[in-house]
Structure formats: structure tokens, C-alpha cells
Design an enzyme around this catalytic site. Structure first.
Site, PDB file in Angstrom:
ATOM      1  N   ASP A   1      11.390  -8.501 -18.954  1.00 14.63           N
ATOM      2  CA  ASP A   1      10.476  -8.072 -17.884  1.00 14.63           C
ATOM      3  C   ASP A   1      11.266  -7.940 -16.587  1.00 14.63           C
ATOM      4  O   ASP A   1      12.328  -8.549 -16.440  1.00 14.63           O
ATOM      5  CB  ASP A   1       9.296  -9.035 -17.716  1.00 14.63           C
ATOM      6  CG  ASP A   1       8.041  -8.294 -17.256  1.00 14.63           C
ATOM      7  OD1 ASP A   1       8.167  -7.133 -16.804  1.00 14.63           O
ATOM      8  OD2 ASP A   1       6.939  -8.850 -17.346  1.00 14.63           O
ATOM      9  N   ASP A   2      10.700  -7.142 -15.654  1.00 21.53           N
ATOM     10  CA  ASP A   2      11.400  -6.988 -14.375  1.00 21.53           C
ATOM     11  C   ASP A   2      11.338  -8.277 -13.558  1.00 21.53           C
ATOM     12  O   ASP A   2      12.247  -8.609 -12.826  1.00 21.53           O
ATOM     13  CB  ASP A   2      10.796  -5.826 -13.571  1.00 21.53           C
ATOM     14  CG  ASP A   2       9.286  -5.936 -13.460  1.00 21.53           C
ATOM     15  OD1 ASP A   2       8.590  -5.364 -14.308  1.00 21.53           O
ATOM     16  OD2 ASP A   2       8.800  -6.622 -12.538  1.00 21.53           O
TER      17      ASP A   2
ATOM     18  N   ASN B   1       1.217   0.272   5.814  1.00 23.52           N
ATOM     19  CA  ASN B   1       1.736  -0.449   4.645  1.00 23.52           C
ATOM     20  C   ASN B   1       2.565  -1.615   5.171  1.00 23.52           C
ATOM     21  O   ASN B   1       3.489  -1.410   5.946  1.00 23.52           O
ATOM     22  CB  ASN B   1       2.608   0.489   3.802  1.00 23.52           C
ATOM     23  CG  ASN B   1       3.395  -0.241   2.724  1.00 23.52           C
ATOM     24  OD1 ASN B   1       4.470   0.205   2.335  1.00 23.52           O
ATOM     25  ND2 ASN B   1       2.891  -1.338   2.220  1.00 23.52           N
ATOM     26  N   GLY B   2       2.231  -2.798   4.749  1.00 24.43           N
ATOM     27  CA  GLY B   2       2.979  -3.975   5.169  1.00 24.43           C
ATOM     28  C   GLY B   2       2.046  -5.093   5.551  1.00 24.43           C
ATOM     29  O   GLY B   2       0.863  -5.094   5.178  1.00 24.43           O
TER      30      GLY B   2
ATOM     31  N   THR C   1       7.145  -1.362 -16.102  1.00 22.15           N
ATOM     32  CA  THR C   1       8.256  -1.313 -15.155  1.00 22.15           C
ATOM     33  C   THR C   1       9.596  -1.724 -15.760  1.00 22.15           C
ATOM     34  O   THR C   1      10.644  -1.243 -15.354  1.00 22.15           O
ATOM     35  CB  THR C   1       7.912  -2.146 -13.904  1.00 22.15           C
ATOM     36  OG1 THR C   1       6.729  -1.574 -13.338  1.00 22.15           O
ATOM     37  CG2 THR C   1       8.998  -2.117 -12.860  1.00 22.15           C
TER      38      THR C   1
ATOM     39  N   CYS D   1       0.834  -1.200   0.000  1.00 17.55           N
ATOM     40  CA  CYS D   1       0.000   0.000   0.000  1.00 17.55           C
ATOM     41  C   CYS D   1       0.868   1.249   0.000  1.00 17.55           C
ATOM     42  O   CYS D   1       2.069   1.193   0.208  1.00 17.55           O
ATOM     43  CB  CYS D   1      -0.882   0.028   1.238  1.00 17.55           C
ATOM     44  SG  CYS D   1      -1.820  -1.479   1.456  1.00 17.55           S
TER      45      CYS D   1
ATOM     46  N   GLY E   1      -1.219   0.674  -4.785  1.00 19.45           N
ATOM     47  CA  GLY E   1      -2.477   0.074  -4.367  1.00 19.45           C
ATOM     48  C   GLY E   1      -3.621   0.636  -5.174  1.00 19.45           C
ATOM     49  O   GLY E   1      -3.803   1.858  -5.209  1.00 19.45           O
TER      50      GLY E   1
ATOM     51  N   TYR F   1      10.096  -3.944  -8.673  1.00 16.29           N
ATOM     52  CA  TYR F   1       8.779  -3.711  -9.262  1.00 16.29           C
ATOM     53  C   TYR F   1       7.965  -2.605  -8.591  1.00 16.29           C
ATOM     54  O   TYR F   1       7.412  -1.746  -9.266  1.00 16.29           O
ATOM     55  CB  TYR F   1       7.982  -5.023  -9.236  1.00 16.29           C
ATOM     56  CG  TYR F   1       6.499  -4.885  -9.536  1.00 16.29           C
ATOM     57  CD1 TYR F   1       6.059  -4.529 -10.817  1.00 16.29           C
ATOM     58  CD2 TYR F   1       5.544  -5.093  -8.543  1.00 16.29           C
ATOM     59  CE1 TYR F   1       4.692  -4.399 -11.101  1.00 16.29           C
ATOM     60  CE2 TYR F   1       4.187  -4.971  -8.811  1.00 16.29           C
ATOM     61  CZ  TYR F   1       3.768  -4.618 -10.089  1.00 16.29           C
ATOM     62  OH  TYR F   1       2.431  -4.491 -10.359  1.00 16.29           O
TER      63      TYR F   1
HETATM   64  O1  LIG Z   1       4.346 -13.015 -13.773  1.00 13.36           O
HETATM   65  P1  LIG Z   1       3.225 -12.094 -13.408  1.00 13.36           P
HETATM   66  O2  LIG Z   1       2.368 -12.675 -12.326  1.00 13.36           O
HETATM   67  O3  LIG Z   1       2.453 -11.631 -14.594  1.00 13.36           O
HETATM   68  O4  LIG Z   1       3.857 -10.811 -12.694  1.00 13.36           O
HETATM   69  C1  LIG Z   1       4.926 -10.058 -13.197  1.00 13.36           C
HETATM   70  C2  LIG Z   1       4.459  -8.939 -14.083  1.00 13.36           C
HETATM   71  O5  LIG Z   1       3.531  -8.070 -13.369  1.00 13.36           O
HETATM   72  C3  LIG Z   1       4.079  -6.767 -13.271  1.00 13.36           C
HETATM   73  O6  LIG Z   1       3.541  -5.897 -14.261  1.00 13.36           O
HETATM   74  P2  LIG Z   1       2.257  -4.967 -14.030  1.00 13.36           P
HETATM   75  O7  LIG Z   1       1.348  -5.083 -15.191  1.00 13.36           O
HETATM   76  O8  LIG Z   1       1.640  -5.253 -12.693  1.00 13.36           O
HETATM   77  O9  LIG Z   1       2.808  -3.476 -13.896  1.00 13.36           O
HETATM   78  P3  LIG Z   1       3.756  -2.529 -14.773  1.00 13.36           P
HETATM   79  O10 LIG Z   1       2.899  -1.849 -15.806  1.00 13.36           O
HETATM   80  O11 LIG Z   1       4.302  -1.569 -13.757  1.00 13.36           O
HETATM   81  O12 LIG Z   1       4.841  -3.329 -15.399  1.00 13.36           O
HETATM   82  C4  LIG Z   1       5.562  -6.935 -13.508  1.00 13.36           C
HETATM   83  O13 LIG Z   1       6.139  -5.749 -14.031  1.00 13.36           O
HETATM   84  C5  LIG Z   1       5.605  -8.055 -14.519  1.00 13.36           C
HETATM   85  O14 LIG Z   1       5.355  -7.563 -15.816  1.00 13.36           O
HETATM   86  N1  LIG Z   2      -0.143  -3.885   0.873  1.00 16.20           N
HETATM   87  C1  LIG Z   2      -0.263  -3.474   2.099  1.00 16.20           C
HETATM   88  O1  LIG Z   2       0.562  -2.764   2.627  1.00 16.20           O
HETATM   89  C2  LIG Z   2      -1.485  -3.983   2.807  1.00 16.20           C
HETATM   90  C3  LIG Z   2      -1.732  -3.474   4.212  1.00 16.20           C
HETATM   91  C4  LIG Z   2      -2.631  -4.424   4.987  1.00 16.20           C
HETATM   92  N2  LIG Z   2      -1.969  -5.651   5.291  1.00 16.20           N
HETATM   93  C5  LIG Z   2      -3.921  -4.679   4.211  1.00 16.20           C
HETATM   94  O2  LIG Z   2      -4.131  -5.727   3.700  1.00 16.20           O
HETATM   95  O3  LIG Z   2      -4.731  -3.814   4.082  1.00 16.20           O
HETATM   96 MG   LIG Z   3       5.025  -5.366 -15.833  1.00 18.15          MG
END
Ligand SMILES: O=P(O)(O)OC[C@H]1O[C@H](OP(=O)(O)OP(=O)(O)O)[C@H](O)[C@@H]1O
Ligand SMILES: NC(=O)CC[C@H](N)C(=O)O
Ligand SMILES: [Mg+2]
Length: 508
Positions: free
Chosen positions: A365-366, A101-102, A303, A2, A28, A257
Site C-alpha cells: 500500500d502507499d 484548498n488547505g 493508489t 480539496c 474531495g 496518496y
Molecule cells: O490506513 P488507512 O486509514 O486505511 O489509510 C490508508 C489507505 O487509504 C487510502 O486508500 P483509498 O481507499 O482512500 O484510495 P485509493 O483507491 O486511491 O487507494 C490509501 O491509498 C491507503 O490504501
Molecule cells: N481539504 C481542504 O483543502 C479543505 C479546505 C477547508 N479547510 C475546508 O475544510 O473546507
Molecule cells: Mg488505497
């Protein structure tokens, strides 16, 4: 993962909190909330949805006051119900609100403690509501009508002694001020800054430095692991270490990411760490894939773009944006439910045939987590006419669940769990797959701040920094939070009564 913000200002803070949340939206997308204090009264607006959809003019008008906190939610505990949107509020002592957050790893024991020792009721399944009540319980032990900074720090020290997991948190106490604290490993990020105004100094806390910049606050520093910072309503600032043993070990996935590239976390530029990831991975590809006849490097937006550009430069190959990203679709990885995530990849990304036709492409990809993106992207590259499709991941194989604030609770949902690189390659249907090594990833991030000697890397190596995670625990969260369990719980919760935030007024 978050996003949280908090401002102790000299003028109304509603708009600055809103703006801060919009630049933390990538952390989030499920729910958003703001709570302010005016005339010793809380005003709260929270609901499921993006920041721009949750706050309408009528809500903003009611969020009066010079002090407030905000939250954007990506659920990692409990359900997706709007009742679990944050900030949370309790009325005693004095009235406290909190954004977190966490993820807490001992939430069940804490809930039990709240019941047996404090007679406190927690009305949702959110771990953050538990954190708030633990804080309230510790504060309630101070028998004073007005707390001094040292009283508040004593309570935070007690909270740190009880709570385990990842937590960066901002809270407000009516009649007192705002406090921010970070867990003893600093797993989740938290920074603070100030803004000089004619009426005096204003302070802001945020998950990422980019929120300070957007709101015109000057960055002061990161909140240290185990540290608490208290700013009174009048703007007096106090800081103290509130944990006996601390060791900074920030979550490395923030750099891979989660965080925005223009943020700086624990003195490490996220952008620079991603460029370094590209250098390391580019060098590995040059070393190990000398025989592969790659024509072009193509990122999978968004990303991975900075990483892919650097790989192309190391390999001296052209870099082409072969996929167009629909700017109106958010991040797919943090969407709830595998069906939605799967559908969203094709809605979000589309190939430009010209960049693929007859070429051997290296897609970058990242990370590959569930394999949702990679499997479909390889297919799209082939449909667009690619001759060969190679795939590179800037993070190593994600094999273990995360318990500190990334929603990866189930090992079985991770594509690399129990699979070797060849099996994963076959699953995503590529002609070759290469991963960054963990040592190279750690070096890529760590070289930006040699003072950081440890990272939270459990998703890659299964070593959980808080020391309280065993297989029994992992089995339990898997059963509670795998995709199927979550969706049935969300259905059940949506039928329940929500105790917050009644809608009134017009639709403006
Ligand atoms: O293997 P997966 O479960 O698909 O997860 C990994 C992918 O998800 C994320 O992208 P995302 O679309 O969330 O965000 P971005 O636009 O910031 O890359 C990340 O950058 C990878 O592309
Ligand atoms: N991603 C988060 O930081 C989540 C905060 C909290 N554990 C929730 O689920 O709302
Ligand atoms: Mg991505």
C-alpha cells in the site's frame, strides 16, 4: 485536500469548470460548488455530494458567464454541512468569491481579528470563509472604485502577513477579475495554463495539471510559493511575489496518496515519484527480507498499483492484481467518519482466491494511516487462502497529526502513534511489515526536481514548517476534530439554517 479550478474565458466557462472538477474529484468527495459572474452578478450552485450529483442541467444553465471558479471539498475544518461547501461569497467590497484548498492554522485568531477590527461576521465554522473575509477586509482598505493590479497585490501581501497554514486559493472580484495565490511554503499545489482561442487568450488555474490537460489548456507553470497572479476580466495577466520570506516545501503526502499520478506538481511527475518509491522500497525489501519466501506482489488498489509494480520488478517477482476494486466506491481514506470508512473497505475491494491460495503474498500500500484498509485487507488475503501475508508501506509510519489540509487531526486515531513496527504488524495481523524510511521517501520524490530542497513532512517527523504548531495547539484540534467531536458537530450543524443556494425549479 480539496480541488480548486478557476477560468477567465472568452466564452461560457460552466462546462469547462465542471469537467475540471470531475478530474479533481479524487481530492474531495464530500461537496462541490461552482460560482460564475455574468452581468456583474454571481450565480452559485454548491451542495454536498459528488460533482455529477450536485450539478444538474438546470444548475448548469444558470451558471452563466465567461469567468468562474469551482471547488470539490474534503473537509479539514469546520463541519460537513452543505453551508460550508465552497466557493464562499461576500458582498463587500464589490462582491468577492473564493475557493480554498488547505487549512489555516490561526483561524481562531483571525476570526477574532475580523470581529474586533473589521466588524465582520463569519457565519460558518469553515476556515475558508475566514480566509475570504480576511482578503475582503484587506481589499476594503483600498479607497478606490477600481483596483489596479498593484492594489490587489498589496492586499494579498497583507493577507500573507496575517494568515498562517496551508492555502492555495482562487478568488474573483466583481468588475475586476480573478486572482490566485499560494502560501509562502507552497504546501498545497496550484498551477496555471492558457488556451488560445479566436476571441483571445483564456487562462485557467487548478490544483493539479491534469485539470488543465482535460480542458485543453496548455500548462504554463506552478504558481510560486507566496506569489499572486491576477487576471483581469479582459484577460490581462499580472504576477507578483507577495510574501517577504518564501521557501517551497510542498506536502509530500500529495505524492504518496492525494494527487493523480498523471499530474505534475512543482515540476515533479507524481507517477515518477511513485515509481521511485517502489524502487527504494523494493531495494529495502531485498536488503532486509532476503529470508522471506515471497511468491507474489499484490497491490491494494488504487493508489499503490504503480508502486507495487515497481517493487515486483525490483524483486523479480510476479505482480498480480489480486484485489478487484469496485469502481463505484470512492476513496475510503477521505470519507467522513471511521464507521463509513471501515464498512467501505469490503465494499470497495474483493479478493480473487486464485491469486492467494497457498501463496506467500506481499501486499503493498502507499501508506497506512488509521490502519482501516490494511487490517481488513490482511484478513481478506487470509480468507482467500494465503499461506503468509507480508505487508509493505511506501510511506513511513504516520505518527503525527496534519494541520495543513489533510484530515488527520487526532494522533490517537493514527495506527502508528505510540506504536513500533512490531506492534503495528500485530494490529494488522500480518506475518511481517516493512515501511519505507523517511529519507528514502524524500529522495524518491525529490529526485524528480533537485531544486526542491524541502518538503512538508510533519505527519512523519512532527516538524511543522509554519513554526506555529505546539502540543497545546495539537491538543486543541484533537479535541475539536477527532471523529467523535466531528460527528456530533455535523449533527448540530445539519439542524442549522443555511444561507445559500435555494433550490428551485424542476428535477431535470
Ligand atoms: O490506513 P488507512 O486509514 O486505511 O489509510 C490508508 C489507505 O487509504 C487510502 O486508500 P483509498 O481507499 O482512500 O484510495 P485509493 O483507491 O486511491 O487507494 C490509501 O491509498 C491507503 O490504501
Ligand atoms: N481539504 C481542504 O483543502 C479543505 C479546505 C477547508 N479547510 C475546508 O475544510 O473546507
Ligand atoms: Mg488505497
Amino acid at each position: 485536500m480539496c480541488g480548486i479550478v478557476g477560468i477567465v474565458g472568452k466564452t461560457p466557462v460552466n462546462q469547462a469548470i465542471y469537467d475540471g472538477l470531475t478530474v479533481l474529484q479524487h481530492r474531495g468527495q464530500d461537496a462541490a460548488g461552482i460560482i460564475t459572474i455574468n452581468n456583474n452578478t454571481f450565480s452559485l450552485r454548491k451542495d454536498n455530494g459528488l460533482v455529477k450529483d450536485v450539478f444538474h442541467t438546470r444548475h448548469m444553465k444558470r451558471l452563466e458567464g465567461h469567468i468562474g471558479i469551482g471547488h470539490v471539498r474534503y473537509p479539514t475544518a469546520g463541519s460537513s454541512s452543505s453551508a460550508e461547501a465552497q466557493p464562499f461569497y461576500v458582498n463587500s467590497p464589490f462582491g468577492i468569491a473564493l475557493a480554498h484548498n488547505g487549512n489555516l492554522t490561526n483561524a481562531e485568531q483571525l476570526k477574532e481579528l475580523l470581529f474586533t477590527q473589521a466588524r465582520r461576521h463569519v457565519n460558518t465554522t469553515s476556515d475558508s470563509e475566514i480566509l475570504l473575509n480576511i482578503l475582503a477586509h484587506e481589499l476594503s482598505k483600498i479607497d478606490k472604485l477600481r483596483y489596479e493590479a498593484e492594489d490587489i497585490f498589496k492586499a494579498i501581501s497583507a493577507v500573507n502577513g496575517l494568515v498562517s497554514g496551508g492555502y492555495a486559493s482562487i478568488a474573483m472580484i466583481i468588475g475586476h477579475g480573478m486572482l490566485a495565490f499560494r502560501d509562502p511554503h507552497g504546501i498545497r499545489p496550484l498551477v496555471f495554463g492558457k488556451r488560445e482561442t479566436e476571441r483571445g487568450v483564456e487562462y485557467m488555474f487548478a490544483s493539479e495539471s491534469v485539470a488543465l490537460q482535460t480542458d485543453g489548456f496548455e500548462f504554463i507553470r506552478d504558481v510560486a510559493p507566496g506569489e499572486a497572479i491576477y487576471v483581469t476580466e479582459d484577460g490581462e495577466l499580472f504576477t507578483q511575489m507577495c510574501a517577504e520570506k518564501t521557501k517551497l516545501a510542498p506536502c509530500i503526502f500529495e505524492f504518496v496518496y492525494f494527487a493523480r499520478p498523471d499530474s505534475v506538481i512543482d515540476k515533479m511527475s507524481v507517477y515518477a515519484t511513485r515509481v521511485n518509491m517502489g524502487t527504494k522500497l523494493g531495494e529495502k525489501i531485498a536488503r532486509e527480507w532476503g529470508d522471506k519466501d515471497i511468491d507474489v506482489v499484490i497491490p491494494i488498489p488504487e493508489t499503490s498499483c504503480d508502486i507495487a509494480l515497481e517493487i515486483a520488478s525490483v524483486l523479480q517477482l510476479p505482480y498480480r492484481q489480486g484485489f478487484v476494486k469496485n469502481r463505484y466506491i470512492g476513496r475510503t481514506f477521505i470519507m467522513p467518519g471511521q464507521e463509513l470508512r471501515k464498512k467501505s473497505v469490503r465494499r470497495k475491494l474483493n479478493a480473487i482466491d486464485r491469486e492467494f491460495k497457498g501463496k506467500n503474498v506481499l501486499l503493498v500500500d502507499d501508506s497506512i494511516v488509521r490502519g482501516t484498509t490494511s487490517a481488513q485487507i490482511v484478513e481478506m488475503a487470509r480468507e482467500a487462502g494465503a499461506k503468509k501475508v507480508y505487508f509493505a508501506s511506501a510511506a513511513p509510519e504516520v505518527r503525527f497529526p496534519n494541520v495543513y489540509g489533510i484530515d488527520m487531526p487526532s494522533a490517537a486515531e493514527l495506527i502508528a502513534h505510540g506504536r513500533e513496527v512490531e506492534d503495528i504488524n500485530a494490529y494488522i495481523g500480518a506475518d511481517g511489515l516493512i515501511y519505507q524510511s523517511l529519507n528514502d521517501l524524500i529522495a524518491a520524490v525529490g529526485q524528480e526536481n533537485p531544486e526542491v530542497t524541502a518538503f512538508e513532512t510533519a505527519v512523519f517527523d512532527g516538524k511543522y514548517i509554519t513554526g506555529d504548531i505546539d502540543q497545546t495547539y495539537l491538543n486543541r484540534i484533537d479535541a475539536q476534530r477527532n471523529d467523535k467531536a466531528k460527528s456530533s458537530r455535523d449533527m448540530a450543524m445539519s439542524a442549522g439554517l443555511e444561507l445559500h443556494n435555494q433550490e428551485t425549479g424542476s428535477n431535470d
